[in-house]
Design a protein around this motif. Structure first.
Motif, PDB file in Angstrom:
ATOM      1  N   GLY A   1      -5.200   6.272   0.221  1.00 17.69           N
ATOM      2  CA  GLY A   1      -6.545   6.535  -0.264  1.00 17.69           C
ATOM      3  C   GLY A   1      -7.397   7.319   0.698  1.00 17.69           C
ATOM      4  O   GLY A   1      -8.584   7.533   0.445  1.00 17.69           O
TER       5      GLY A   1
ATOM      6  N   ALA B   1     -10.260   4.721   1.687  1.00 13.36           N
ATOM      7  CA  ALA B   1      -9.504   3.472   1.828  1.00 13.36           C
ATOM      8  C   ALA B   1      -9.761   2.837   3.183  1.00 13.36           C
ATOM      9  O   ALA B   1      -9.915   1.612   3.291  1.00 13.36           O
ATOM     10  CB  ALA B   1      -8.013   3.754   1.642  1.00 13.36           C
TER      11      ALA B   1
ATOM     12  N   PHE C   1      -9.470   1.080  -3.726  1.00 17.20           N
ATOM     13  CA  PHE C   1     -10.169   1.056  -2.440  1.00 17.20           C
ATOM     14  C   PHE C   1     -11.532   1.733  -2.550  1.00 17.20           C
ATOM     15  O   PHE C   1     -12.528   1.261  -2.002  1.00 17.20           O
ATOM     16  CB  PHE C   1      -9.329   1.753  -1.369  1.00 17.20           C
TER      17      PHE C   1
ATOM     18  N   THR D   1       0.828  -1.210   0.000  1.00 18.09           N
ATOM     19  CA  THR D   1       0.000   0.000   0.000  1.00 18.09           C
ATOM     20  C   THR D   1       0.858   1.254   0.000  1.00 18.09           C
ATOM     21  O   THR D   1       0.563   2.228  -0.713  1.00 18.09           O
ATOM     22  CB  THR D   1      -0.939   0.005   1.220  1.00 18.09           C
TER      23      THR D   1
END
Length: 542
Positions: free
Chosen positions: A506, A510, A69, A58
């Motif tokens: 994100g 996310a 995401f 990530t």
């Protein structure tokens, strides 16, 4: 059964539990080396290595994972909303059934078990772990949002296109706003927690099995519980807990950063939020090292006192008479709307059902291994009925009081003036992390109370992190509640790293995506656990 180990002695346990419940002791492996590890293989290895790989990938591909995401979260909440909502209803019905049936007379830990904690200490720990950060983040935001944009849930908006109040719509919109908020913070989430906590408590303290999720499924899988079916259940519990916690830590970091900007002018930025997560994770590490009684319990009780003081201040400084009256009308509105709001189909409110309810239910479910195991550990000595009433009913009432005080005060500010800061942060510009501080800004001593709110968010942050670390460590150590210190340090550290990775990869989307994606498979686990609870309680002395 050893009180400080959490795993029964194979010889002595036979005197405490039914002979049909046997422990797969050969699956509990001990590895003692320079770091004094004591792990349950392969749960620790699979979950640990997967989390390390997730954090690395990530952080390495931040640009690519953000849209992924976001798409994942939208797909899950829009296509599986019916599944989450129906499951939430099942959990509530199971809890209510346990209150009214003779099974409620069973005592957790056996007929002669005595409670380990006072009511105050018990409530403080379960409430701080259960939804402390969430109440701080959503206590102002959600009531105002649902009141202002109540049209999707069946009530006309209280404002026209120019922002002017439509008097005849205000009462209905206000009632629906509070009912929808309490729906998300009342019986349903606490029923989810209660199902997991009760299942773990019964099969650990009454049946003598390890305090880990797999033990709940002995009536279903038998000896296979100690093989791969059990490994998969525990690994899912680790993932659900870690990502559910990461979501909350992300909310907490954003709100703390917004509060520091509001009070001290420290700019809101991802960098500041990462620094906050690192700092608070460090404090959580200290609490984890001190253990349940020396760290988590003390912080939880301090937090409850601070939260109570802030609550009393808001009630006293806000529209007190209106809030007292609204408390009862809000409960009535919640009772009136709980069934319509619980329906998975038949209403044109996709934005509410998918954007709010299905995410919330998935988030609570992802938190349930953590909160459930934590509540189970501190609930020995209570009857099932006492347990359900206290874990389900009392926290719901406290949530109603909190939402009425904070959300009700904010609603009155919005209705009094379009220039209020709450109106700006919730309706006009939608800055949810600032909504609490906007409400406090229009009350006396705003700087002091805002600073207290920041402290409260941070301490809630710490109690969630340290409690979660102890629980994950228990799962990955095969049910041991006093696993070696390096393992606690590992999980506490990686909780913070997962939150940082998702924040950088994100943002809030996310964090929400991972909470929902881990909540989905664990919902199936919890539905099976409902059957196991009735099966386990049926042969207990009452």
């Amino acid at each position: 059964m050893s009180d400080n180990q959490g795993i029964p002695d194979p010889e002595g346990a036979a005197n405490l539990i039914d002979t049909e419940y046997e422990i797969g002791q050969d699956n509990i492996e001990t590895s003692v080396g320079p770091f004094s590890l004591d792990i349950h293989n392969p749960v620790f290895l699979v979950s640990g290595l997967t989390i390390v790989a997730f954090v690395f990938l990530t952080l390495a591909f931040q640009t690519e994972v953000g849209p992924m995401f976001d798409h994942l979260r939208k797909w899950l909440t829009s296509n599986l909303d019916w599944f989450f909502i129906i499951s939430g209803n099942v959990f509530v019905l199971v809890c209510l059934a346990l209150i009214v049936t003779p099974l409620g007379n069973v005592r957790i830990g056996g007929k002669d078990a005595e409670p380990d904690y006072t009511y105050f200490g018990w409530f403080a720990m379960l409430f701080a772990a259960g939804m402390g950060i969430g109440l701080m983040f959503f206590g102002v935001l959600e009531p105002v949002y649902h009141m202002a944009f109540s049209e999707p849930i069946g009530v006309p908006k209280p404002f026209d296109a120019d922002g002017n109040i439509i008097p005849e719509n205000v009462a209905a919109a206000k009632a629906m706003g509070m009912a929808a908020t309490i729906f998300h913070w009342g019986l349903h989430p606490w029923a989810i927690y209660a199902v997991v906590a009760l299942a773990l408590a019964i099969f650990s303290f009454n049946k003598g099995l390890p305090l880990t999720m797999r033990s709940v499924f002995y009536p279903i899988f038998g000896e296979r519980t100690w093989g791969w079916p059990g490994h998969v259940i525990d690994i899912l519990a680790v993932f659900a807990t870690l990502f559910g916690l990461a979501t909350s830590l992300g909310f907490g970091a954003q709100q703390a950063n917004a509060g520091l900007d509001f009070v001290f002018g420290i700019p809101v930025s991802t960098t500041a939020q990462v620094v906050l997560i690192i700092g608070i994770t460090g404090v959580a590490l200290v609490s984890v090292l001190r253990g349940l009684d020396g760290g988590v319990k003390v912080l939880s009780e301090i937090n409850m006192l601070i939260a109570a003081l802030l609550l009393v201040f808001v009630i006293a400084a806000g529209p007190t008479a209106t809030l007292v009256s609204d408390f009862f009308s809000n409960i009535i509105a919640y009772g009136r709307e709980i069934v319509p709001l619980s329906m998975p189909f038949g209403r044109e409110d996709d934005s509410f059902r998918q954007g709010w309810t299905s995410f919330y239910w998935a988030w609570w479910i992802s938190w349930s291994p953590f909160v459930g195991m934590f509540i189970a550990r501190v609930s020995r000595g209570r009857t099932v009925r006492e347990f359900i009433v206290c874990v389900l009913i009392i926290p719901t009432i406290v949530s109603v009081i909190w939402m009425t005080a904070f959300g009700g005060t904010a609603i009155e500010q919005v209705l009094a003036s379009n220039d209020s800061q709450v109106h700006e942060y919730v309706i006009a510009s939608y800055s949810p992390e600032l909504s609490l501080f906007g409400m406090l800004a229009d009350l006396p001593m705003a700087s002091i109370t805002s600073f207290i709110a920041i402290i409260l968010v941070i301490v809630f942050f710490v109690t969630s992190s340290d409690s979660g670390s102890l629980v994950i460590d228990t799962i990955t150590a095969g049910g041991k509640v006093d696993a070696p210190v390096p393992q606690r340090v590992f999980w506490c550290t990686f909780e913070g790293l997962v939150a940082i990775a998702l924040l950088l990869g994100g943002g809030l989307g996310a964090l929400q995506a991972m909470a929902v994606s881990t909540g989905f498979p664990f919902t199936i686990v919890l539905l099976l656990a409902c059957y196991a609870i009735f099966k386990g309680l049926a042969d207990e002395p009452r």
